[in-house]
Write a protein that holds these residues in place. Structure first.
Motif, PDB file in Angstrom:
ATOM      1  N   ASN A  62      79.019  72.283  14.519  1.00  0.00           N
ATOM      2  CA  ASN A  62      77.517  72.994  14.191  1.00  0.00           C
ATOM      3  C   ASN A  62      76.450  73.047  15.389  1.00  0.00           C
ATOM      4  O   ASN A  62      76.117  73.918  15.754  1.00  0.00           O
ATOM      5  CB  ASN A  62      77.195  72.545  12.972  1.00  0.00           C
ATOM      6  CG  ASN A  62      77.964  72.863  11.703  1.00  0.00           C
ATOM      7  OD1 ASN A  62      78.807  73.518  11.726  1.00  0.00           O
ATOM      8  ND2 ASN A  62      77.799  72.125  10.544  1.00  0.00           N
ATOM      9  N   ALA A  63      76.395  71.760  15.669  1.00  0.00           N
ATOM     10  CA  ALA A  63      75.547  71.584  16.922  1.00  0.00           C
ATOM     11  C   ALA A  63      75.921  72.056  18.023  1.00  0.00           C
ATOM     12  O   ALA A  63      75.142  72.754  18.846  1.00  0.00           O
ATOM     13  CB  ALA A  63      75.175  70.143  17.005  1.00  0.00           C
ATOM     14  N   ARG A  64      77.269  71.830  18.455  1.00  0.00           N
ATOM     15  CA  ARG A  64      77.850  72.345  19.642  1.00  0.00           C
ATOM     16  C   ARG A  64      77.802  73.965  19.885  1.00  0.00           C
ATOM     17  O   ARG A  64      77.459  74.470  20.932  1.00  0.00           O
ATOM     18  CB  ARG A  64      79.168  71.785  20.098  1.00  0.00           C
ATOM     19  CG  ARG A  64      79.118  70.414  20.705  1.00  0.00           C
ATOM     20  CD  ARG A  64      80.582  70.184  20.865  1.00  0.00           C
ATOM     21  NE  ARG A  64      80.730  68.427  21.038  1.00  0.00           N
ATOM     22  CZ  ARG A  64      81.860  68.017  21.273  1.00  0.00           C
ATOM     23  NH1 ARG A  64      82.980  68.542  20.923  1.00  0.00           N
ATOM     24  NH2 ARG A  64      81.754  66.636  21.761  1.00  0.00           N
ATOM     25  N   THR A  65      78.071  74.735  18.742  1.00  0.00           N
ATOM     26  CA  THR A  65      78.338  76.142  18.900  1.00  0.00           C
ATOM     27  C   THR A  65      77.299  76.843  18.344  1.00  0.00           C
ATOM     28  O   THR A  65      77.237  78.073  18.925  1.00  0.00           O
ATOM     29  CB  THR A  65      79.817  76.567  18.166  1.00  0.00           C
ATOM     30  OG1 THR A  65      79.448  76.193  16.560  1.00  0.00           O
ATOM     31  CG2 THR A  65      80.782  75.682  18.613  1.00  0.00           C
ATOM     32  N   GLY A  66      76.328  76.330  17.512  1.00  0.00           N
ATOM     33  CA  GLY A  66      75.345  77.049  16.836  1.00  0.00           C
ATOM     34  C   GLY A  66      75.758  77.701  15.673  1.00  0.00           C
ATOM     35  O   GLY A  66      74.882  78.559  14.883  1.00  0.00           O
TER      36      GLY A  66
END
Length: 122
Positions: free
Chosen positions: A49-53
């Motif tokens: 979630n954090a890496r890809t948005g």
């Protein structure tokens, strides 16, 4: 605390703009009535979630067909209904105005993750 760094955590219950939809996708909300948001159970990992948005998860619906075998009842939270465990959806969390509103307990999160194993046979 629910999702930090502006992104949700695995097991968070969110509202997200889910329209337009097509084909067999869950939807049918009406943009003209300002009804494009739907609840969703985030099942993707915090790192993803954090890496890809992006977020990947199960849509939550208020009603299921009789004897529908692949659903997880969500109750006792700010979102009520059934997570459809046979339909994974992916959305851009920021572009679709995602909002974390609650989090599943550990037992329900475990059941949801079991559905992932069933889908991918892992």
């Amino acid at each position: 605390m629910f999702g930090n760094n502006n992104f949700p955590h695995q097991g968070d219950l969110i509202w997200i703009d889910a329209e337009p939809h097509a084909g067999h996708e869950y939807g049918g909300h009406n943009k003209n009535n300002n009804n494009i948001r739907r609840p969703m159970l985030v099942i993707s990992s915090d790192v993803y979630n954090a890496r890809t948005g992006m977020v990947v998860g199960f849509p939550i619906t208020s009603k299921l067909p009789h004897n529908f075998p692949t659903a997880l009842k969500i109750s006792g939270s700010k979102i009520h209904g059934y997570a459809v465990l046979s339909n994974l959806l992916g959305y851009d969390y920021t572009a679709r105005h995602g909002e974390v509103v609650d989090h599943l307990n550990k037992a329900l999160k475990t059941k949801a993750l079991e559905a992932i194993r069933d889908i991918f046979n892992v």
